[in-house]
Design an enzyme around this catalytic site. Sequence first.
Site, PDB file in Angstrom:
ATOM      1  N   ASP A 165      36.098  43.429  38.988  1.00  0.00           N
ATOM      2  CA  ASP A 165      35.101  44.501  39.060  1.00  0.00           C
ATOM      3  C   ASP A 165      35.750  45.761  39.606  1.00  0.00           C
ATOM      4  OD1 ASP A 165      32.747  45.923  38.970  1.00  0.00           O
ATOM      5  OD2 ASP A 165      31.919  45.058  40.793  1.00  0.00           O
ATOM      6  N   MET A 166      36.654  46.352  38.823  1.00  0.00           N
ATOM      7  CA  MET A 166      37.350  47.548  39.282  1.00  0.00           C
ATOM      8  C   MET A 166      36.468  48.777  39.065  1.00  0.00           C
ATOM      9  SD  MET A 166      41.144  49.047  38.385  1.00  0.00           S
ATOM     10  CE  MET A 166      42.058  47.709  39.192  1.00  0.00           C
TER      11      MET A 166
END
Length: 233
Positions: A165-166
């Site tokens: 989940d960048m």
Amino acid sequence: MNPSVSTQESRVIVYDRDALPPPGPALFDVDAWRAEGALDGAAPGRGTAFFIDAPFGRVVLRRYFRGGWAAKLSRDRYVYLGLKASRPFREFELLRRMNADGLRVPEPLAAQVRRHGLLYSGALMTRRIPRSRAWPDRFADPDLDWRRVGAGLREFHDAGVDHADMNARNILFRDGESAPWLIDFDRCSYRPGHAVDGGRNLARLRRSLDKLWVGDEARLDRLWSALLSGYSS
């Protein structure tokens, strides 16, 4: 780091015995920290991360909560398949390995798995990155070098880090620096020696920037181009 395991009735706590005394359930009790006057705010989001001024330093306590459709079934319970398969233990171990390899990630202090029959809930405590702010708080900072940001993200990918989940809120910068730190490694992977194709991570990051950026989209496009240039070089 010297990881140790403490078992207390329905709880299993993995902790760094070099950094913490033998922990009890109160270590992961937000209300107990609040009663002591040690609670120092919370991170934006679903109310899962709390900042605490503990006797052993400034820390972040994060509880594991589901998002999306799965939250309708259970907000904070997961099927228990053993300690090593639990999300808190896996993230603790991932951070421990990345810290040992010198990557810019939080230092893990303790992880808790609490059994509820066939299910479990979990929490993780990490050392707070000193003098740091989340990326959205630096959007207006003219001194933030987006080329250096891109180069820093490439360092993670070249090291074998694949972040699940960048988004911009999971990227921090220390004051006066442009080298990115990554946080929140739930469901992430780390395979040293196996470089990651960062295309999916970068696409996720750009979508989050588009949502959080307010005004002057042309400037964001220019800065993003600088980020990609730094990433490629």
